[in-house]
Write a protein that holds these residues in place. Sequence first.
Motif, PDB file in Angstrom:
ATOM      1  N   GLY A  35       3.255  -1.561   7.014  1.00  0.00           N
ATOM      2  CA  GLY A  35       3.630  -0.782   5.597  1.00  0.00           C
ATOM      3  C   GLY A  35       4.036   0.131   5.554  1.00  0.00           C
ATOM      4  O   GLY A  35       3.709   1.079   4.795  1.00  0.00           O
ATOM      5  N   ALA A  36       5.150   0.523   6.188  1.00  0.00           N
ATOM      6  CA  ALA A  36       5.834   1.871   6.212  1.00  0.00           C
ATOM      7  C   ALA A  36       6.236   2.327   4.792  1.00  0.00           C
ATOM      8  O   ALA A  36       6.389   3.756   4.594  1.00  0.00           O
ATOM      9  CB  ALA A  36       7.008   1.944   7.270  1.00  0.00           C
ATOM     10  N   GLY A  37       6.742   1.464   4.064  1.00  0.00           N
ATOM     11  CA  GLY A  37       7.309   1.718   2.809  1.00  0.00           C
ATOM     12  C   GLY A  37       6.439   2.269   1.834  1.00  0.00           C
ATOM     13  O   GLY A  37       4.995   1.995   1.921  1.00  0.00           O
ATOM     14  N   THR A  38       6.748   2.826   1.045  1.00  0.00           N
ATOM     15  CA  THR A  38       5.950   3.261  -0.126  1.00  0.00           C
ATOM     16  C   THR A  38       6.633   3.066  -1.721  1.00  0.00           C
ATOM     17  O   THR A  38       7.810   3.411  -1.781  1.00  0.00           O
ATOM     18  CB  THR A  38       5.573   4.809  -0.175  1.00  0.00           C
ATOM     19  OG1 THR A  38       4.550   4.818  -1.331  1.00  0.00           O
ATOM     20  CG2 THR A  38       6.494   5.581  -0.464  1.00  0.00           C
TER      21      THR A  38
ATOM     22  N   PHE B  72      -0.750   0.139  -1.595  1.00  0.00           N
ATOM     23  CA  PHE B  72      -0.377   0.556  -0.281  1.00  0.00           C
ATOM     24  C   PHE B  72       0.524   1.529  -0.347  1.00  0.00           C
ATOM     25  O   PHE B  72       1.958   1.597   0.194  1.00  0.00           O
ATOM     26  CB  PHE B  72       0.214  -0.653   0.209  1.00  0.00           C
ATOM     27  CG  PHE B  72      -0.644  -2.045   0.299  1.00  0.00           C
ATOM     28  CD1 PHE B  72      -1.889  -2.155   1.082  1.00  0.00           C
ATOM     29  CD2 PHE B  72      -0.473  -3.033  -0.814  1.00  0.00           C
ATOM     30  CE1 PHE B  72      -2.678  -3.112   1.150  1.00  0.00           C
ATOM     31  CE2 PHE B  72      -1.041  -3.916  -0.723  1.00  0.00           C
ATOM     32  CZ  PHE B  72      -2.202  -4.204  -0.206  1.00  0.00           C
ATOM     33  N   PRO B  73       0.151   3.062  -0.796  1.00  0.00           N
ATOM     34  CA  PRO B  73       1.080   3.830  -0.831  1.00  0.00           C
ATOM     35  C   PRO B  73       1.394   4.602   0.480  1.00  0.00           C
ATOM     36  O   PRO B  73       2.448   5.332   0.571  1.00  0.00           O
ATOM     37  CB  PRO B  73       0.300   4.837  -1.992  1.00  0.00           C
ATOM     38  CG  PRO B  73      -1.197   4.507  -1.699  1.00  0.00           C
ATOM     39  CD  PRO B  73      -1.077   3.241  -1.520  1.00  0.00           C
ATOM     40  N   GLY B  74       0.647   4.316   1.345  1.00  0.00           N
ATOM     41  CA  GLY B  74       1.019   5.093   2.802  1.00  0.00           C
ATOM     42  C   GLY B  74       2.384   5.173   3.245  1.00  0.00           C
ATOM     43  O   GLY B  74       2.911   3.910   3.218  1.00  0.00           O
TER      44      GLY B  74
HETATM   45 CA   LIG Z   1       2.952   1.350   2.344  1.00  0.00          CA
END
Ligand SMILES: [Ca+2]
Length: 122
Positions: free
Chosen positions: A18-21, A79-81
């Motif tokens: 989940g690298a994206g935001t 999932f803002p990370g």
């Molecule tokens: Ca994320």
Amino acid sequence: MAIYRINVHTGNLSPLAGAGTDANVYITLYGDKGGSDELNLDNAGNNFEQGAVDTFALHLADLGDLQRVRVRHDNKFPFPGWYLDRIFIRNEDTNQEWTFPCNRWLAQDEDDGEIERVLDRA
Ligand SMILES: [Ca+2]
Ligand SMILES: [Ca+2]
């Protein structure tokens, strides 16, 4: 005035990481002639997804030789990370270029939990 092109490289990790935001991302530039206001990096697309390079053009006062940037997000949406690989900046008027490596999470549930980082140029 100067035109700064900013390329934001989001990390290319496993899709499960989940690298994206979808959070709102803000940047402040600091050079030897001064600093910018805090600026929202946004365009029409879905920015800051895994492995993507998002490009923005900012019209700013000439900040001289850039030294560092501060980057943060507002932790909004699921999932803002965000795993930020690096930020590349080019002054389109002078052709000066700078790279600001990060290679860390801006995530409350990863690494040190910080969602704001100051990046020194490489
Ligand atoms: Ca994320
Ligand atoms: Ca996004």
